[in-house]
Each structure stands twice: as structure tokens, then as C-alpha cells.
Design a protein around this motif. Structure first.
Motif, short mmCIF file in Angstrom:
data_model
loop_
_atom_site.label_atom_id
_atom_site.label_comp_id
_atom_site.label_asym_id
_atom_site.label_seq_id
_atom_site.Cartn_x
_atom_site.Cartn_y
_atom_site.Cartn_z
N ALA A 61 0.82 -1.20 0.00
CA ALA A 61 0.00 0.00 0.00
C ALA A 61 0.86 1.26 0.00
O ALA A 61 0.51 2.27 -0.62
CB ALA A 61 -0.92 -0.01 1.22
N THR A 62 2.00 1.19 0.70
CA THR A 62 2.90 2.35 0.72
C THR A 62 3.44 2.64 -0.67
O THR A 62 3.51 3.80 -1.10
CB THR A 62 4.06 2.09 1.69
N LEU A 63 3.81 1.60 -1.40
CA LEU A 63 4.33 1.80 -2.76
C LEU A 63 3.25 2.34 -3.69
O LEU A 63 3.51 3.22 -4.52
CB LEU A 63 4.89 0.49 -3.31
N ARG A 64 2.03 1.83 -3.53
CA ARG A 64 0.95 2.34 -4.38
C ARG A 64 0.64 3.80 -4.03
O ARG A 64 0.34 4.62 -4.90
CB ARG A 64 -0.31 1.50 -4.22
N LEU A 65 0.71 4.12 -2.75
CA LEU A 65 0.51 5.51 -2.35
C LEU A 65 1.62 6.39 -2.93
O LEU A 65 1.36 7.51 -3.40
CB LEU A 65 0.48 5.63 -0.82
N ALA A 66 2.84 5.90 -2.91
CA ALA A 66 3.96 6.66 -3.49
C ALA A 66 3.71 6.93 -4.96
O ALA A 66 3.93 8.05 -5.46
CB ALA A 66 5.26 5.89 -3.30
N GLU A 67 3.24 5.91 -5.69
CA GLU A 67 2.94 6.11 -7.11
C GLU A 67 1.87 7.17 -7.29
O GLU A 67 1.98 8.06 -8.14
CB GLU A 67 2.47 4.79 -7.74
N LEU A 81 7.66 9.56 1.99
CA LEU A 81 6.97 8.29 2.21
C LEU A 81 7.91 7.11 1.95
O LEU A 81 7.93 6.14 2.71
CB LEU A 81 5.76 8.21 1.27
N LEU A 82 8.69 7.22 0.87
CA LEU A 82 9.57 6.11 0.52
C LEU A 82 10.72 5.94 1.51
O LEU A 82 11.41 4.92 1.50
CB LEU A 82 10.13 6.32 -0.90
N GLY A 83 10.93 6.94 2.34
CA GLY A 83 11.96 6.83 3.37
C GLY A 83 11.52 6.02 4.58
O GLY A 83 12.33 5.73 5.46
N GLN A 84 10.25 5.64 4.63
CA GLN A 84 9.76 4.87 5.77
C GLN A 84 10.26 3.43 5.70
O GLN A 84 10.47 2.88 4.61
CB GLN A 84 8.22 4.89 5.78
N PRO A 85 10.45 2.79 6.85
CA PRO A 85 10.99 1.41 6.87
C PRO A 85 10.14 0.42 6.10
O PRO A 85 10.67 -0.53 5.52
CB PRO A 85 11.01 1.07 8.37
N THR A 86 8.82 0.63 6.07
CA THR A 86 7.95 -0.34 5.39
C THR A 86 8.23 -0.44 3.89
O THR A 86 7.94 -1.45 3.26
CB THR A 86 6.47 0.04 5.58
N ALA A 87 8.80 0.63 3.31
CA ALA A 87 9.04 0.63 1.87
C ALA A 87 10.51 0.49 1.50
O ALA A 87 10.83 0.21 0.34
CB ALA A 87 8.50 1.91 1.26
N ALA A 88 11.39 0.67 2.46
CA ALA A 88 12.82 0.79 2.16
C ALA A 88 13.37 -0.40 1.39
O ALA A 88 14.17 -0.23 0.45
CB ALA A 88 13.60 1.01 3.45
N HIS A 90 11.75 -2.72 -0.44
CA HIS A 90 10.94 -3.23 -1.55
C HIS A 90 11.66 -2.95 -2.88
O HIS A 90 12.21 -1.87 -3.08
CB HIS A 90 9.56 -2.56 -1.57
N PRO A 91 11.67 -3.92 -3.82
CA PRO A 91 12.41 -3.72 -5.08
C PRO A 91 11.85 -2.59 -5.95
O PRO A 91 12.57 -2.07 -6.81
CB PRO A 91 12.25 -5.07 -5.79
N GLU A 92 10.62 -2.21 -5.72
CA GLU A 92 10.03 -1.15 -6.54
C GLU A 92 10.40 0.25 -6.02
O GLU A 92 10.25 1.24 -6.73
CB GLU A 92 8.50 -1.29 -6.55
N THR A 93 10.90 0.30 -4.78
CA THR A 93 11.16 1.59 -4.16
C THR A 93 12.15 2.44 -4.95
O THR A 93 11.97 3.64 -5.13
CB THR A 93 11.67 1.38 -2.72
N ALA A 94 13.21 1.80 -5.45
CA ALA A 94 14.24 2.56 -6.16
C ALA A 94 13.67 3.27 -7.38
O ALA A 94 14.05 4.40 -7.69
CB ALA A 94 15.38 1.63 -6.58
N LEU A 95 12.76 2.59 -8.08
CA LEU A 95 12.17 3.20 -9.28
C LEU A 95 11.43 4.47 -8.92
O LEU A 95 11.66 5.54 -9.52
CB LEU A 95 11.23 2.21 -9.96
N TRP A 96 10.53 4.40 -7.94
CA TRP A 96 9.72 5.58 -7.59
C TRP A 96 10.57 6.66 -6.94
O TRP A 96 10.31 7.85 -7.14
CB TRP A 96 8.56 5.18 -6.68
N LYS A 97 11.60 6.24 -6.20
CA LYS A 97 12.47 7.25 -5.60
C LYS A 97 13.24 8.00 -6.68
O LYS A 97 13.40 9.23 -6.63
CB LYS A 97 13.44 6.58 -4.61
N GLY A 98 13.70 7.27 -7.68
CA GLY A 98 14.40 7.93 -8.77
C GLY A 98 13.51 8.88 -9.54
O GLY A 98 13.89 10.01 -9.87
#
Length: 836
Positions: A61-67, A81-88, A90-98
Motif C-alpha cells: 500500500a505504501t508503494l501504491r501511495l507513493a505512485e 513516504l519512501l523513506g519509511q521502513p515499510t518501503a525501504a 521493496h524492489p520497486e522503491t528505487a524506481l519511484w524514488k528515482g
């Protein structure tokens, strides 16, 4: 491109078995797929607030919220949001962070975050990272790095993906003018996916054109125009521009002009208007014959001028403040047509052509004051003045060019146009107020004209069956029992049974008259039965002679009144007043006369009659009703004196504290608002609204008027708008989602938020009505809100979301569902949003 992780969705499905979080996540996913980013974000945020989500569901849910946040233009919130431990982890995190880093302008950091994803083709989001990095490198002007990055996909096992990357390389090479390399890099048609085939054909045509093979290029461009399926709107219109350019390059100016004219006729909102009109001007310069054809087409696209010779305030030709919005329907290409025709005529150089050129440039500036072409039209007008030896005029125009706004302030133009309309109608007071309102919304270059107009127009001051041995007596008893029934329906039924059994009874006329009265008293009334009884009585006037003529006249009056025949009701009521004065019938008729005059919009006479009824009737309820209707009559007389007197009459009803007092409160406030006495209306309504219990049935309508009064003050006092919002919020809490007024309140909230302005919150308010799983309690405001949400999406060019919104409106099968479905189809076709 939509970056969805199937693994992520699967984790959501298996982690949740139902309940509120599951529903929120499902709704979030639906909103995300529809492009409704802010709606999706609100659902994901609500789901994440639930303690029942397990760790994997929280991460998903955190990743979908980030999107959702990123797509909604909120990159800083995404990064937080992506800095939270729940998302750190996850393999998709790097994409949305970039992507978020790129969105805030930190391109180098974004590339650094995304680059590790390109090292291994098996890494999730490998292809997405490659395309994103290449685009970022192009944004930095580093074509070589972008070509290298795209080359990472050349050896992909997915041939369609490799071809997509090669197509992107070709675009880069063409932009760099490296035509031979672009030809070498172009993938074969057989290797590209059907979805990418139009892009391959377009790039092939562009290469052919650059290789000076214009005829071949034109044929390929034409095939793309004739088969638009699968193309983006941008690519389709670029193909049209390419075809026009290829025809010109091939020396086919007549064909080029004919194609451009036809294409513009079918696609007047093309994003390539600048280029197409420029080529149309080029075609016109090739031959006198083509020039005549082009000039005729441009003239047809130019609307007939409705600008007054002098306008309200005469202004010099050269000032940008001379903008005067027109109320003629505007073809979207009219401004381009005016400018292009003016330029062709300018090049002709004759005095007549130059005079027409000047008029067209002036019209463009006056009728489209915020159009991007205004600046160019002013420069062209300055050039003409310089050539004519008018340097001062040219200087003034060039100074004005600096003042032209690139964004059209819709609110200000609307207020300005309304002010002009009110002025032409002779209502200078309203016109002055509207011009003042326009001055607060128009850009600085136009506001002075509106404000000056406002000052010029401102005022100096401101039944049981019985048996008997005697049949005659039995019949009489039966009739009396029928006539004595208190309930009108029961009385009518009993009289009907009597007349069937005794049609020739001596008292049958009396029974028929009573039946007519009862037919007019039941709910719903039976006008046909009442009229039939009167018609039967009229066929035998001798038997009806014993009937009370005033009573018979009153039945005729009530029938005319209930049938809505106001002319007949007025005539009969006057007759009763003349023939039967000083009777109860006359008093009843006077009230009906006043009401009928009101319905007939004869307000002055209606008021006089009703005030007399109120002053003379001994019936307090009738007196109150007559006084309220008299006040309404006075309010509808279009004079300030009469409306002022109406306020006094409403006050009398209010002060009497009778059953109609609350209605008088609403009518009084309504009139105050209509008279633009907004502060007084707000103060008056707050005095009633504040002490009201939440259970009071008048609280909602009173609150709605209070909100309207505060909202109406928003033009002059924007700081008051949050107060209107607070009123609507309190009413929403009390009404609940199943109230018939729920959708109305949501719409009013959205309208207020737009005025503040906060279009994001306004959209959420409008769209929230569409998130119900059941048909609404009322349709008008439901669909009004839905279509307003649709309009805001269209305003910002969010076409996939707009299509989804229109389809959502249509899915409820309401009165405007066909309109919504048609709008979705139109948007899909006009913006070429194809479904894979």
C-alpha cells in the motif's frame, strides 16, 4: 507507461480478506488505474491508517501511495513516504524514488538511484529504468549517454522491447540530424509489436522526408492519417504536419493547402495548429490560385465581428488594455485564422490588404485577449505602424506586448462579459459590480479597463348501508350519510354509490355538486370527475336551480384554479366578488384571485388583493398565507422600492411567529441575496441558523442560503469563503450520505473550493459522489458534481482520467448517462487514447 507489479498486487489480494482496508485498497487500485491520482492517494492513506494491515500489505500500500502521490505532482511527499521502513527494502522503491528525485529537479541523483536497476535484465523494472534514465539524459542534453543507455536493451530476449528501444534511438538520431544513422537503426516492421507499428511507420516517413524523398514520405504519412488506430494524439497530429510538409516539399502546394484545410476542419483542436497554419501560409505564397483558396478558408473560420464601434469606454488602438471579450461563439481555430489571413494580406502590400490586415490583427487582440497569438499580432501591428511612419503607435504597441498574459483568466472574462450584457440591458448598477469583480480576476493588463468601466457605471450613492320500509326515506338517509363522511375519498365513494342507485333522485344535483367538491378535495384530485359532474348539472339547469349559486361558482373556481387555468380563475373570482359580496365565497374567491394573479405574474395587483385579504380575513392561517404571498409578489416587482417593501412584509410574517414564519425567513433571505445585500443576509441568517437544533427541518435550507450568501461575498471578500465551506461541512455531517441533499452539499463544497481557489480539493469533493456503490438518492447534483469533476480533469488535460470519470458517471445509468458515455467516446477518439 504504467509501472504495476503483479507480485505486489498478489500480496495485497492474499493479505486481506475483506473489511474497510481491503475496500479502500481496491478503490485505490481502481482510481490509480483510472488516472485519478488524488482519489487513489486518499484511499491508500485511509488503508494505511488501519492497524489490521500486515507488514507485506503495508509495504504494498505504501508503494501504491507513493505512485499516486508522484503522479499527482507531489514528489517531495513521495520521497518522504519512501523513506519509511515499510518501503525501504521493496524492489520497486528505487524506481519511484528515482522518478521523484527527477521530478524535483535532481536529475543526477535520480540517474544515480536508477542506474543499478539497469545492470541486470532480470532485475524488476529494468526496462522502465532504462527508458527513464535515457529521458533524463536527453533532458540534460547528453544525447550520447542516452543512446548508450537505450542500447542496453538492444540484446533483450524480448524482441518487441528491443525494437521499442531502437525506435527511441531513431527519434534521438533524427533530432540530432543524423539521418543515415537513424536509417540504420530503424528496426524492421516485422520486429516491432503491433502497438509500436505506427511509431515505426512515422519514423520511416520522417527519414524519407529528410532524405528528400518527399513523395514516398507523403504516401506513408497519408497511411497514418487514414488509419489512426493505435496512435497517440500527438503522433497522429505530427503525421498530419509531416504530410503537409512532404506535399510542400514535393511542390504540391495546392494539395498541401487542400489537405491542411480539410484536416483543420475535422481537427480544430489539433496541438499542431501553429505548424499547420504556418505551412498554410507557405502554401498560399506559392501561387495566386492557392492564395485565394487559403484566404477563403481562413475567412470562413473567422467569426463575424460583434465588437461595438466604440465599446463602453473608447480606448486607443494600440493599448493592450483595449481587450473587449465578445459573446459570439468562438471556433477554436479562429485566432489562428485571423493571424494567418492578416499575414498573407500584409505580404500582398496593397492599401486595401493592409487595411484588412490591421482590422484582423486588432480583432484578434480584442476578441482573444489572452490567446498566445496576441503578442505576435501586436508585434505585426507594430511593424505595420512602423512601415506607415507611426513610430509612437508602434512603440505603444510593443510596450503593451510585455503586458500580455499567456493564461486566460476565465473568471474575469466571464464577469466582464456579464457586465457588458448588464450594461446593454440598462442595469448599470449590476454592470458596475460585475466590472469590479472582473477587475479582481483579470490580469494586470486588462484589469484597469474593467475597473475604469466599474467606476464610470457606479451609482452616485451608493359510509354503512341502511334499510327502511320506506324506499324514499332510505334513499334520503343514504344521501345524508354519504354527505356527512368526513373523509373526502369516502364521501366521494358513498355519493357515487348513491347516484348509481338513485340517478333520478330529486336531490341528485345536490349530490353531484357535493361529488364535484369531494373530487377536488381528495389527494390526488380528480379534475375529470369534478368537471363531468359540473357538465351534467349544466345539461339540466331547471333541476339545478335550487343549488346555491355561490357554492356552484366556487366549485368552478376551484376547478379552474387546480387545473392551472389562471385566466379562467381570475374571471370567475372577480365574478364571485361582484355577485356575492360580503359572503364567505367572496372571501375565498379573493384569496384565489390573489394567488391566480400571482401565478399570472400580475404582481402589483396580486399584492394589493392579498394584502387586503390579510387585513380583513378573520382566519389567521389565511391571513398569514396571504401576507406571505403578498410579500412574494412585491419581491418579484422589478423595482428597488417594491423589493424593499417586500422585506417589510416578510418581516411581518416572521414577527407573527406563525407556522409560515420559517418559510418567510427563507424568502426574506433569498430576496436579500438577490438584492445583493449579502452582508445583511449573512447576519440575518446567522441569527436563525446558529440557535437551530440539528433536528430542525429548517436547518438544512437555512444553512444552504447562509452558505450561498457567504459564497456570493467571495468575489469581493475571498477571505469569507472558508466560512461558507464550514457551513457546508456542518450540514454534511448532519445530512449523512443517504440524504437527498448530500450530493447538493458536495457540489456546493466543490464550487466553493474552486472559488478559493483550491481545484485539487474541489475535484476531490466533486468526485467523492461517484465513489458510491449504489444509485444516488437524487440525480441532479450527483451528475452535476460528476460532470464538474470531469471538466476539471479536462481542464488539466488528464485525458485517461477524464475518460474513466465519464465512464464512471455513465455506469450509474442516470438521466445523463448517455451523455457521459458519449463524452467518454469523444474524449477517447479526439485524444486518441487507445486501450491495449
Amino acid at each position: 507507461m504504467r509501472f504495476l507489479s503483479l507480485l505486489l498486487l498478489a500480496s495485497l489480494a492474499t493479505s486481506l480478506s475483506g473489511g474497510e482496508p481491503a475496500d479502500r485498497l481496491q478503490r485505490g487500485e481502481e482510481a490509480l488505474a483510472a488516472g485519478l491520482w488524488e482519489i487513489a492517494a486518499s484511499h491508500y492513506e485511509a488503508a494505511l491508517s488501519s492497524p489490521s494491515l500486515d507488514e507485506s500489505a503495508q509495504a504494498a500500500a505504501t508503494l501504491r501511495l507513493a505512485e499516486a502521490l508522484l503522479r499527482d505532482g507531489r514528489p517531495s511527499e513521495t520521497l518522504e513516504l519512501l523513506g519509511q521502513p515499510t518501503a525501504a527494502a521493496h524492489p520497486e522503491t528505487a524506481l519511484w524514488k528515482g522518478l521523484a528525485m527527477a521530478a524535483i529537479g535532481k536529475t543526477a541523483e535520480a540517474i544515480g538511484i536508477l542506474t543499478p536497476l539497469t545492470a541486470d535484465p532480470q532485475v524488476p523494472f529494468h526496462a522502465e529504468a532504462v527508458f527513464t534514465i535515457a529521458n533524463l539524459q536527453l533532458a540534460q542534453g547528453d544525447r550520447a549517454a542516452a543512446l548508450y543507455t537505450l542500447g542496453l536493451l538492444n540484446d533483450s530476449d524480448d524482441s518487441a522491447l528491443a525494437s521499442k528501444a531502437r525506435l527511441r534511438e531513431v527519434e534521438v538520431l533524427l533530432d540530432a540530424g543524423r539521418i543515415s544513422e537513424a536509417r540504420a537503426a530503424l528496426p524492421a516492421t516485422a520486429s516491432v509489436s503491433p502497438w509500436d507499428a505506427p511509431s515505426q511507420a512515422f519514423l520511416e516517413a520522417m527519414i524519407l522526408l529528410r532524405e528528400n524523398r518527399a513523395t514516398n514520405a507523403a504516401a506513408l504519412f497519408r497511411s497514418l492519417i487514414e488509419r489512426p488506430q493505435g496512435q497517440s494524439l500527438e503522433r497522429f497530429n505530427l503525421a498530419a504536419t509531416g504530410l503537409a510538409g512532404a506535399l510542400l516539399a514535393a511542390g504540391e502546394a495546392n494539395q498541401a493547402a487542400a489537405f491542411i484545410i480539410s484536416f483543420l476542419q475535422d481537427h480544430p483542436s489539433s496541438p499542431q495548429l501553429d505548424g499547420l497554419f504556418h505551412m498554410l501560409q507557405q502554401a498560399a505564397a506559392r501561387s495566386p490560385e492557392t492564395s485565394r483558396v487559403v484566404l477563403d478558408a481562413l475567412a470562413a473560420w473567422t467569426p463575424q465581428s460583434d465588437i461595438p464601434a466604440l465599446g463602453l469606454i473608447p480606448l486607443i488602438e494600440s493599448g493592450a488594455t483595449a481587450a473587449w471579450p465578445s459573446n459570439a461563439p468562438r471556433n477554436i481555430i479562429a485566432a489562428h485564422a485571423m493571424l494567418t489571413r492578416a499575414l498573407i494580406l500584409r505580404n500582398a502590400g496593397t492599401p486595401e490588404a493592409l487595411a484588412e490586415c490591421r482590422r484582423l490583427l486588432t480583432r484578434l487582440r480584442l476578441e482573444f485577449p489572452a490567446h498566445p497569438l496576441v503578442g505576435r499580432s501586436l508585434v505585426e501591428l507594430a511593424r505595420i505602424n512602423l512601415a506607415a511612419g507611426k513610430p509612437n503607435a508602434a512603440r505603444s504597441i510593443l510596450d503593451s506586448v510585455r503586458e500580455v498574459s499567456g493564461n486566460q483568466p476565465i473568471h474575469g472574462y466571464a464577469a466582464f462579459l456579464k457586465g457588458r450584457m448588464e450594461h446593454e440591458a440598462g442595469d448599470d448598477l449590476s454592470a458596475s459590480r460585475l466590472f469590479e469583480e472582473a477587475s479582481r480576476h483579470l490580469p494586470d493588463d486588462l484589469a484597469p479597463t474593467a475597473r475604469f468601466n466599474a467606476l464610470v457605471l457606479a451609482p452616485a450613492e451608493d359510509q354503512t348501508r341502511e334499510t327502511t320500509t320506506n324506499p324514499q326515506i332510505a334513499a334520503d338517509v343514504r344521501l345524508e350519510r354519504a354527505l356527512s363522511q368526513a373523509d373526502a375519498a369516502a364521501r366521494l365513494s358513498a355519493i357515487d354509490e348513491f347516484l348509481i342507485a338513485h340517478p333520478d333522485h330529486a336531490r341528485a344535483p345536490e349530490a353531484r355538486l357535493a361529488a364535484a367538491e369531494a373530487a377536488l378535495a381528495i389527494v390526488p384530485t380528480d379534475l375529470s370527475l369534478a368537471r363531468a359532474q359540473l357538465d351534467t348539472l349544466a345539461t339540466d339547469p331547471q333541476k339545478s336551480a335550487a343549488l346555491d349559486p355561490s357554492r356552484l361558482a366556487m366549485v368552478r373556481l376551484r376547478l379552474a384554479d387546480l387545473a392551472g387555468d389562471t385566466e379562467a380563475a381570475i374571471t370567475i373570482a372577480r365574478e364571485i366578488g361582484t355577485r356575492f359580496p360580503d359572503t364567505s365565497a367572496a372571501a375565498d374567491a379573493a384569496f384565489v384571485l390573489g394567488r391566480s394573479l400571482f401565478r399570472n405574474e400580475t404582481y402589483n395587483e396580486a399584492r394589493l388583493v392579498l394584502e387586503q385579504v390579510a387585513a380583513t380575513t378573520p382566519n389567521p392561517a389565511r391571513a398569514e398565507a396571504a401576507l406571505l404571498l403578498a410579500a412574494r409578489s412585491a419581491a418579484l416587482v422589478p423595482s428597488s422600492q417594491s423589493q424593499q417593501e417586500a422585506l417589510a412584509l416578510f418581516r411581518k410574517v416572521i414577527d407573527a411567529k406563525g407556522p409560515l414564519a420559517p418559510i418567510a425567513v427563507l424568502e426574506n433571505a433569498r430576496l436579500m441575496i438577490d438584492m445583493n445585500r449579502l452582508a445583511e443576509a449573512e447576519h440575518f441568517l446567522r441569527g436563525w441558523f446558529g440557535p437551530m437544533q440539528k433536528s430542525d427541518p429548517m436547518r438544512l435550507p437555512t444553512g444552504l442560503l447562509l452558505g450561498e450568501a457567504i459564497y456570493a461575498r467571495g468575489s469581493a471578500d475571498p477571505d469569507s469563503l472558508p466560512s461558507a465551506l464550514a457551513v457546508y461541512d456542518s450540514l454534511l455531517e448532519e445530512a449523512g450520505p443517504h440524504s437527498p441533499l448530500y450530493n447538493c452539499l458536495k457540489y456546493l463544497r466543490g464550487r466553493t473550493l474552486e472559488q478559493i481557489p483550491d481545484e485539487r480539493a474541489a475535484f476531490s469533493a466533486y468526485y467523492s459522489v461517484l465513489e458510491s456503490d449504489h444509485p444516488p438518492a437524487e440525480w441532479h447534483y450527483f451528475e452535476l458534481s460528476g460532470f464538474r469533476a470531469l471538466a476539471l480533469l479536462e481542464k488539466t488535460g488528464r485525458w485517461p482520467a477524464a475518460i474513466a470519470c465519464a465512464r464512471r458517471i455513465a455506469s450509474f445509468k442516470g438521466p445523463r448517462s448517455a451523455e457521459a458515455a458519449e463524452r467518454a467516446n469523444q474524449l477517447q477518439l479526439s485524444h486518441m487514447i487507445w486501450e491495449e
